[in-house]
Design a protein around this motif. Structure first.
Motif, short mmCIF file in Angstrom:
data_model
loop_
_atom_site.label_atom_id
_atom_site.label_comp_id
_atom_site.label_asym_id
_atom_site.label_seq_id
_atom_site.Cartn_x
_atom_site.Cartn_y
_atom_site.Cartn_z
N HIS A 109 -3.33 1.91 6.20
CA HIS A 109 -4.21 2.41 7.25
C HIS A 109 -3.53 2.33 8.61
O HIS A 109 -3.60 3.29 9.39
CB HIS A 109 -5.51 1.61 7.28
CG HIS A 109 -6.44 1.98 6.17
ND1 HIS A 109 -7.77 2.22 6.36
CD2 HIS A 109 -6.24 2.16 4.85
CE1 HIS A 109 -8.35 2.52 5.23
NE2 HIS A 109 -7.42 2.49 4.28
N ASN A 110 -2.87 1.20 8.90
CA ASN A 110 -2.23 1.02 10.21
C ASN A 110 -1.07 1.98 10.44
O ASN A 110 -0.74 2.30 11.57
CB ASN A 110 -1.74 -0.42 10.38
CG ASN A 110 -2.88 -1.40 10.49
OD1 ASN A 110 -4.01 -1.02 10.81
ND2 ASN A 110 -2.62 -2.66 10.19
N HIS A 111 -0.42 2.44 9.35
CA HIS A 111 0.72 3.35 9.47
C HIS A 111 0.38 4.77 9.04
O HIS A 111 1.27 5.61 8.94
CB HIS A 111 1.90 2.80 8.67
CG HIS A 111 2.46 1.54 9.25
ND1 HIS A 111 1.95 0.30 8.96
CD2 HIS A 111 3.46 1.34 10.15
CE1 HIS A 111 2.62 -0.62 9.62
NE2 HIS A 111 3.54 0.00 10.36
N ASN A 112 -0.91 5.01 8.81
CA ASN A 112 -1.39 6.35 8.46
C ASN A 112 -0.55 6.98 7.34
O ASN A 112 0.00 8.06 7.48
CB ASN A 112 -1.40 7.25 9.69
CG ASN A 112 -2.24 8.48 9.47
OD1 ASN A 112 -3.17 8.47 8.67
ND2 ASN A 112 -1.91 9.55 10.17
N GLU A 167 -5.45 -6.46 0.15
CA GLU A 167 -5.90 -6.16 1.51
C GLU A 167 -4.70 -5.90 2.43
O GLU A 167 -4.74 -4.99 3.26
CB GLU A 167 -6.74 -7.31 2.05
CG GLU A 167 -7.35 -7.03 3.40
CD GLU A 167 -8.26 -8.17 3.87
OE1 GLU A 167 -8.36 -8.34 5.10
OE2 GLU A 167 -8.86 -8.84 3.03
N ASN A 218 -4.29 -2.42 4.36
CA ASN A 218 -4.23 -2.47 5.82
C ASN A 218 -2.94 -1.85 6.34
O ASN A 218 -2.94 -1.14 7.34
CB ASN A 218 -4.37 -3.90 6.33
CG ASN A 218 -5.79 -4.40 6.26
OD1 ASN A 218 -6.74 -3.63 6.12
ND2 ASN A 218 -5.96 -5.72 6.31
N TYR A 219 -1.82 -2.12 5.65
CA TYR A 219 -0.54 -1.52 6.06
C TYR A 219 -0.64 0.00 5.98
O TYR A 219 -0.21 0.71 6.90
CB TYR A 219 0.60 -2.04 5.18
CG TYR A 219 1.95 -1.58 5.66
CD1 TYR A 219 2.70 -2.38 6.52
CD2 TYR A 219 2.47 -0.35 5.28
CE1 TYR A 219 3.94 -1.96 6.98
CE2 TYR A 219 3.69 0.09 5.74
CZ TYR A 219 4.43 -0.72 6.59
OH TYR A 219 5.64 -0.28 7.06
#
Length: 153
Positions: free
Chosen positions: A23-26, A16, A20-21
């Motif tokens: 997604h958060n940094h595209n 996760e 998440n990393y």
């Protein structure tokens, strides 16, 4: 590609944290290695990734090797298909392999099929994949087995 170390606190799902990393940094992520202690993890019996083909192991285990990739992008580069139930306009591709050692020094490993919970601090070395290119490789029937396949013909 840019190397990054992701620090995962105890009790957190490593998978996760990686997703998440991303997604958060595209960005897409290629896992190069990992180290630390994990309390339990879920492996898959096969590449089908169905819930019935996975099983959970209870640790503690020492993380020995960890590799894989996670890529998420708008619309599929392959035939416009979507495989994301949360966002039908997103396509994701991922696969992770893990090797770990028990307290009795027995080595185990396999395809990650779910959570990988950290027991202590876990460090994951990744490379960021910005704007990856996707290429479709023709099947043998698509070029009739001829050399010099030209997709424009």
């Amino acid at each position: 590609m840019k190397p990054v170390v992701i620090h995962v606190d105890p009790g957190v799902d490593v998978m996760e944290a990686i997703i998440n990393y991303a997604h958060n940094h595209n960005t897409g992520i290629m896992v190069l290695s990992g180290s630390g202690s994990i309390s339990n993890l879920t492996l898959s019996h096969s590449v089908s990734y169905s819930p019935s083909s996975s099983f959970t192991l209870q640790g503690p285990f020492n993380l020995f090797a960890f590799s894989g990739a996670y890529i998420s992008f708008p619309n599929s580069p392959l035939d416009g298909a979507s495989n994301s139930s949360s966002n039908p306009n997103m396509y994701t591709s991922s696969s992770f392999r893990i090797s770990f050692m028990s307290a009795q020094s027995k080595m185990y490993g396999g395809i990650v099929g779910g959570k990988v919970l950290s027991a202590n601090d876990v460090q994951v070395v990744v490379s960021l994949l910005k704007n990856p290119n996707f290429h479709r490789v023709p099947g043998i029937n698509e070029n009739d087995g001829k050399e010099g396949y030209n997709p424009n013909n």
